[in-house]
Design an enzyme around this catalytic site. Structure first.
Site, PDB file in Angstrom:
ATOM      1  CG  HIS A 168      -2.067  -0.887   1.211  1.00  0.00           C
ATOM      2  ND1 HIS A 168      -2.456  -1.631   2.297  1.00  0.00           N
ATOM      3  CD2 HIS A 168      -2.951  -1.174   0.220  1.00  0.00           C
ATOM      4  CE1 HIS A 168      -3.531  -2.348   1.970  1.00  0.00           C
ATOM      5  NE2 HIS A 168      -3.848  -2.086   0.721  1.00  0.00           N
ATOM      6  CB  CYS A 268      -3.929  -1.195   8.807  1.00  0.00           C
ATOM      7  SG  CYS A 268      -2.589  -1.144   7.680  1.00  0.00           S
TER       8      CYS A 268
END
Ligand code: GLY
Length: 273
Positions: A168, A268
């Site tokens: 990511h 996250c």
């Protein structure tokens, strides 16, 4: 401020991950403890924490950041890049309905069925919405964010990460405060930094940290409280040095070793609104 968090399911060790854990498998009890410690710290800094129960059918469900993007009073429910994770979103949509500031919720796949996007690829700094293309987030996903949020803030699509191995965008980049971004000091980091600068000029100061995992920090209280990854001493030195002259900034180091094994970083595990 609101935070949405979600418990770890017992199936957590079956998560999607690029980390080879064969010689050192995920310890689920320790993972739970690390996640609880994280939630406890957040609770001390965020007035309303919405706790979504775990979903056993979705081992990655604690990584709530991927499921939705919120700017102002508008939320978009993402169509996640990993097919096995796509149904995680329903529990989070219900939680978003409890947040009074959110007035509209739209679904990415209804805007463009080809779009995929993970929240881990999106950084909202308060001034800009930065979207990194990755193996999870495609151009159509980024285009949906441009369409949905351009009336609220400039939306910039960063392409250089695609040629690198990072899962990511926010694996290599995070926000220290409104004007300061932390970025990994490697080739991908340099290219991403140059691309962001090409859109935003000198608006952000970039602090380079030597390791990738600790480039992802969680900034609360408008940059007055920073949570960073424990046990990365070289990067810790850089972060502490950067903050030492900033009055009133507090820090907390958390060990998230078992979540790292699941490709999880600090941002996250929460959605901050
Ligand atoms: N395990 C987190 C992810 O792959 O999305």
């Amino acid at each position: 401020m609101y935070a949405i968090v979600r418990d770890l399911p017992s199936s957590f060790a079956n998560c999607v991950t690029s980390v080879d854990n064969n010689n050192d498998p995920i310890n689920i009890d320790l993972a739970r403890k690390q996640h609880e410690d994280y939630v406890d710290v957040i609770k001390q800094h965020v007035k309303h924490v919405i706790h979504v129960p775990a979903d056993e059918a979705h081992p990655d469900c604690c990584f709530v950041e991927d499921t939705a993007i919120i700017v102002g009073d508008r939320a978009i429910i993402n169509h996640l890049g990993a097919e096995s994770r796509r149904k995680e979103v329903s529990g989070i949509e219900n939680a978003l309905k409890e947040v009074p500031v959110i007035k509209s919720i739209v679904h990415m796949h209804e805007i463009d069925p080809k779009a995929t996007l993970d929240g881990g690829d999106v950084l909202y700094t308060g001034k800009h919405l930065l979207v990194g293309l990755s193996h999870r987030t495609n151009q159509s996903g980024a285009d949906v964010l441009v369409k949905t949020f351009s009336d609220k803030c400039p939306v910039h699509v960063i392409k250089s990460l695609l040629t690198h191995d990072s899962l990511h965008f926010k694996c290599i980049l995070s926000m220290l405060n409104d004007n300061t971004l932390l970025i990994t000091d490697h080739e991908a980091g340099q290219q991403v930094m140059d691309e962001i600068k090409s859109f935003t000029g000198d608006h952000y100061t970039f602090i380079k940290v030597p390791e990738q995992v600790p480039s992802n920090i969680l900034s609360l209280d408008g940059g007055k409280f920073i949570i960073y990854q424990k046990d990365f001493s070289e990067s810790e030195k850089v972060i502490i040095e950067e903050l030492k002259n900033k009055r009133g900034v507090q820090v907390k180091a958390l060990c998230m070793s078992e979540l790292i094994k699941a490709d999880g970083a600090l941002t996250c595990c929460s959605i901050l609104i």
